[in-house]
Design a protein around this motif. Structure first.
Motif, PDB file in Angstrom:
ATOM      1  N   ALA A  51       0.864  -1.182   0.000  1.00  0.00           N
ATOM      2  CA  ALA A  51       0.000   0.000   0.000  1.00  0.00           C
ATOM      3  C   ALA A  51       0.902   1.233   0.000  1.00  0.00           C
ATOM      4  N   ILE A  52       0.584   2.200  -0.864  1.00  0.00           N
ATOM      5  CA  ILE A  52       1.379   3.439  -0.891  1.00  0.00           C
ATOM      6  C   ILE A  52       0.447   4.613  -0.638  1.00  0.00           C
ATOM      7  N   SER A  53       0.889   5.528   0.191  1.00  0.00           N
ATOM      8  CA  SER A  53       0.080   6.699   0.493  1.00  0.00           C
ATOM      9  C   SER A  53       0.985   7.914   0.635  1.00  0.00           C
ATOM     10  N   ALA A  54       0.543   9.044   0.099  1.00  0.00           N
ATOM     11  CA  ALA A  54       1.339  10.275   0.142  1.00  0.00           C
ATOM     12  C   ALA A  54       0.477  11.428  -0.364  1.00  0.00           C
ATOM     13  N   CYS A  55       0.989  12.641  -0.316  1.00  0.00           N
ATOM     14  CA  CYS A  55       0.245  13.816  -0.795  1.00  0.00           C
ATOM     15  C   CYS A  55       1.026  14.561  -1.874  1.00  0.00           C
ATOM     16  N   GLY A  56       0.305  15.234  -2.737  1.00  0.00           N
ATOM     17  CA  GLY A  56       0.908  16.157  -3.710  1.00  0.00           C
ATOM     18  C   GLY A  56       1.939  15.477  -4.576  1.00  0.00           C
ATOM     19  N   THR A  57       3.070  16.123  -4.701  1.00  0.00           N
ATOM     20  CA  THR A  57       4.147  15.610  -5.539  1.00  0.00           C
ATOM     21  C   THR A  57       4.627  14.242  -5.063  1.00  0.00           C
ATOM     22  N   ALA A  58       4.662  14.039  -3.743  1.00  0.00           N
ATOM     23  CA  ALA A  58       5.115  12.754  -3.206  1.00  0.00           C
ATOM     24  C   ALA A  58       4.161  11.639  -3.650  1.00  0.00           C
ATOM     25  N   TYR A  59       2.865  11.965  -3.725  1.00  0.00           N
ATOM     26  CA  TYR A  59       1.882  10.994  -4.211  1.00  0.00           C
ATOM     27  C   TYR A  59       2.175  10.644  -5.675  1.00  0.00           C
ATOM     28  N   LEU A  60       2.516  11.659  -6.458  1.00  0.00           N
ATOM     29  CA  LEU A  60       2.777  11.398  -7.886  1.00  0.00           C
ATOM     30  C   LEU A  60       4.042  10.558  -8.068  1.00  0.00           C
ATOM     31  N   ALA A  61       5.019  10.740  -7.193  1.00  0.00           N
ATOM     32  CA  ALA A  61       6.195   9.849  -7.216  1.00  0.00           C
ATOM     33  C   ALA A  61       5.741   8.427  -6.897  1.00  0.00           C
ATOM     34  N   GLY A  62       4.833   8.307  -5.928  1.00  0.00           N
ATOM     35  CA  GLY A  62       4.313   6.991  -5.551  1.00  0.00           C
ATOM     36  C   GLY A  62       3.575   6.320  -6.696  1.00  0.00           C
ATOM     37  N   LEU A  63       2.895   7.138  -7.495  1.00  0.00           N
ATOM     38  CA  LEU A  63       2.147   6.585  -8.631  1.00  0.00           C
ATOM     39  C   LEU A  63       3.109   6.002  -9.683  1.00  0.00           C
ATOM     40  N   VAL A  64       4.209   6.687  -9.919  1.00  0.00           N
ATOM     41  CA  VAL A  64       5.234   6.111 -10.803  1.00  0.00           C
ATOM     42  C   VAL A  64       5.755   4.824 -10.162  1.00  0.00           C
ATOM     43  N   PHE A 100       5.158   5.004   2.835  1.00  0.00           N
ATOM     44  CA  PHE A 100       4.705   6.391   2.944  1.00  0.00           C
ATOM     45  C   PHE A 100       5.798   7.277   2.397  1.00  0.00           C
ATOM     46  N   ILE A 101       5.413   8.168   1.482  1.00  0.00           N
ATOM     47  CA  ILE A 101       6.414   9.006   0.826  1.00  0.00           C
ATOM     48  C   ILE A 101       6.169  10.444   1.258  1.00  0.00           C
ATOM     49  N   SER A 102       7.183  11.075   1.792  1.00  0.00           N
ATOM     50  CA  SER A 102       7.023  12.454   2.247  1.00  0.00           C
ATOM     51  C   SER A 102       8.377  13.139   2.322  1.00  0.00           C
ATOM     52  N   GLN A 103       8.486  14.280   1.650  1.00  0.00           N
ATOM     53  CA  GLN A 103       9.721  15.055   1.738  1.00  0.00           C
ATOM     54  C   GLN A 103       9.944  15.460   3.184  1.00  0.00           C
ATOM     55  N   SER A 104       8.961  16.136   3.768  1.00  0.00           N
ATOM     56  CA  SER A 104       9.126  16.692   5.121  1.00  0.00           C
ATOM     57  C   SER A 104       9.056  15.610   6.190  1.00  0.00           C
ATOM     58  N   GLY A 105       8.283  14.570   5.930  1.00  0.00           N
ATOM     59  CA  GLY A 105       8.056  13.552   6.949  1.00  0.00           C
ATOM     60  C   GLY A 105       7.097  14.008   8.035  1.00  0.00           C
ATOM     61  N   GLU A 106       6.390  15.136   7.793  1.00  0.00           N
ATOM     62  CA  GLU A 106       5.491  15.676   8.813  1.00  0.00           C
ATOM     63  C   GLU A 106       4.063  15.871   8.299  1.00  0.00           C
ATOM     64  N   THR A 107       3.789  15.524   7.070  1.00  0.00           N
ATOM     65  CA  THR A 107       2.464  15.789   6.493  1.00  0.00           C
ATOM     66  C   THR A 107       1.374  15.029   7.262  1.00  0.00           C
ATOM     67  N   ALA A 108       0.365  15.796   7.717  1.00  0.00           N
ATOM     68  CA  ALA A 108      -0.628  15.249   8.651  1.00  0.00           C
ATOM     69  C   ALA A 108      -1.371  14.039   8.079  1.00  0.00           C
ATOM     70  N   GLY A 125       7.175   1.211   5.824  1.00  0.00           N
ATOM     71  CA  GLY A 125       8.395   1.793   5.273  1.00  0.00           C
ATOM     72  C   GLY A 125       8.169   3.265   4.970  1.00  0.00           C
ATOM     73  N   ALA A 126       9.197   4.094   5.152  1.00  0.00           N
ATOM     74  CA  ALA A 126       9.062   5.530   4.892  1.00  0.00           C
ATOM     75  C   ALA A 126      10.129   5.978   3.911  1.00  0.00           C
ATOM     76  N   VAL A 127       9.690   6.650   2.839  1.00  0.00           N
ATOM     77  CA  VAL A 127      10.615   7.252   1.881  1.00  0.00           C
ATOM     78  C   VAL A 127      10.599   8.747   2.195  1.00  0.00           C
ATOM     79  N   VAL A 128      11.563   9.203   2.948  1.00  0.00           N
ATOM     80  CA  VAL A 128      11.525  10.592   3.450  1.00  0.00           C
ATOM     81  C   VAL A 128      12.823  11.327   3.144  1.00  0.00           C
ATOM     82  N   ASN A 129      12.726  12.657   3.166  1.00  0.00           N
ATOM     83  CA  ASN A 129      13.956  13.447   3.044  1.00  0.00           C
ATOM     84  C   ASN A 129      14.497  13.788   4.421  1.00  0.00           C
ATOM     85  N   VAL A 130      13.572  14.150   5.333  1.00  0.00           N
ATOM     86  CA  VAL A 130      14.019  14.535   6.682  1.00  0.00           C
ATOM     87  C   VAL A 130      14.043  13.288   7.570  1.00  0.00           C
ATOM     88  N   LYS A 131      15.257  12.855   7.857  1.00  0.00           N
ATOM     89  CA  LYS A 131      15.411  11.568   8.553  1.00  0.00           C
ATOM     90  C   LYS A 131      14.955  11.604  10.005  1.00  0.00           C
TER      91      LYS A 131
END
Ligand code: M6R
Length: 365
Positions: A51-64, A100-108, A125-131
């Motif tokens: 299962a993949i879940s994310a918002c905005g651009t991170a969601y579109l990365a997930g779709l690829v 879960f894909i998130s640049q900030s790692g804080e998206t509600a 699993g988390a694909v994040v920029n802010v560790k």
């Protein structure tokens, strides 16, 4: 520090070859041409689905990523934007894993989806920029994208780093599941290894064309982006990027959906940006382009050398990228999309790094 750049966004676009090469170094063994062994926290060989879940651009990365996990690892993927995912009442199996894909790692909403999956017993699993982020802390396995700080509200380098990490995860999952052979892995890894150099070349070459084309785009009220396969999420990403920083209305559609509605919008005032590398879908996308042309639509054709040679259609502009292997095409084709949005916003005189009404990190639902 913006260095020689006018905006952080521009700096972050040009940083991509360097940060991606750094990120790939963590996931790939370039001597053996292999993906590094993955964390034991997620056993991709055993999971029945992802299962993949994310918002905005991170969601579109997930779709690829979904296209890649399904194609290379034959792993079924459930994906939705986090604000829907968390309320969709998806029947989830505790044997599955969630990403879960998130640049900030804080998206509600992304965090809420993570907690929902955790309650259902899935491995996280988390694909994040802010560790050090909340999403990273609450996950079983963290896959850092190593893009470095992203200041511009419009996500650019985080997107292509997310894609790069997802590509390696999909290849690794494919190896674990026996759906990618050792020889295929080597070939895919070699393509990924070439990517930073190709990106640098493309960034150098296309800038003047992007700037003059952006002058035209800045006069438009609406823009339609079309793509098929992994170019479909890119079409949506192109539209998102343009609208968020230039405030021009834009929509991204799967090219095959054209006939099911958006074709009614086609006229000489709305440019249609077609993203079409010469891949398995190329001919189909060209026939959609013909439908646009036949109705007087103006086409901005983003393709590669083979694609440009194969299509005889008249366009408003054709942007020709080098021929690249399919696995890296989404990252390479992101570059003209980002630059078009960037230069259009500069022409419009908007606050590129801090667009109105937007926040870099969305911590409320
Ligand atoms: O920090 P996140 O990756 O979780 O943020 C998700 C979205 O808010 C973000 O990608 C947003 O869509 C960008 N401004 C797009 O450029």
């Amino acid at each position: 520090d913006k260095g020689n750049h006018r905006h952080f966004m521009e700096k972050e676009i040009y940083e991509q070859p360097e940060v991606i090469s750094h990120a790939l170094g963590q996931y790939i063994d370039f001597i053996e041409n292999k993906v590094n062994p993955m964390t034991a926290a997620i056993d991709f060989a055993k999971v029945p689905s992802l299962a993949i879940s994310a918002c905005g651009t991170a969601y579109l990365a997930g779709l690829v990523g979904k296209y890649w996990f399904e194609r290379y690892a034959r792993l079924p993927v459930e994906i939705d934007v986090a604000s829907e995912f968390r309320y969709r009442e998806i029947p989830l199996s505790p044997q599955s894993a969630a990403l879960f894909i998130s640049q900030s790692g804080e998206t509600a909403d992304t965090l809420a989806s993570l907690r929902y999956c955790k309650e259902h017993g899935l491995k996280i699993g988390a694909v994040v920029n802010v560790k050090e982020s909340t999403i990273a802390r609450e996950s079983d396995a963290v896959f850092p994208i190593m893009a470095g700080p992203e200041i511009g509200v419009a996500s650019t380098k985080a997107f292509t780093c997310q894609l790069s990490v997802l590509a390696t995860l999909a290849i690794g999952a494919g190896r674990a599941r026996g759906t990618v052979s050792e020889a295929e892995e080597k070939a895919l890894v070699r393509s990924l290894a070439e990517m930073p150099r190709i990106m640098a070349k493309v960034l150098n070459n296309i800038q003047p064309t992007m700037e003059s084309l952006s002058r035209e785009l800045s006069k438009c009220k609406d823009v339609l982006y079309l793509g098929r396969g992994t170019s479909y999420p890119l079409a949506m990403e192109g539209a998102l990027k343009l609208k968020e920083i230039s405030y021009i209305h834009a929509e991204g559609y799967p090219a095959g959906e054209l006939k099911h509605g958006p074709i009614a919008l086609i006229d000489e005032n709305m440019p249609v940006i077609v993203i079409a590398p010469h891949d398995r879908f190329f001919e189909k996308t060209v026939s959609n382009m013909q439908e646009v042309a036949a109705r007087g639509g103006r086409i901005i054709f983003i393709t590669d050398e083979k694609g440009a040679a194969a299509s005889k259609l008249e366009t408003m502009s054709t942007i020709i990228l080098p021929n690249v292997d399919e696995i890296i095409a989404p990252m390479i084709f992101s570059l003209p999309i980002q630059l078009l949005a960037y230069h259009t916003a500069v022409f419009m005189g908007t606050d590129v790094d801090q667009p109105r009404n937007l926040a870099k990190s969305v911590t409320v639902e």
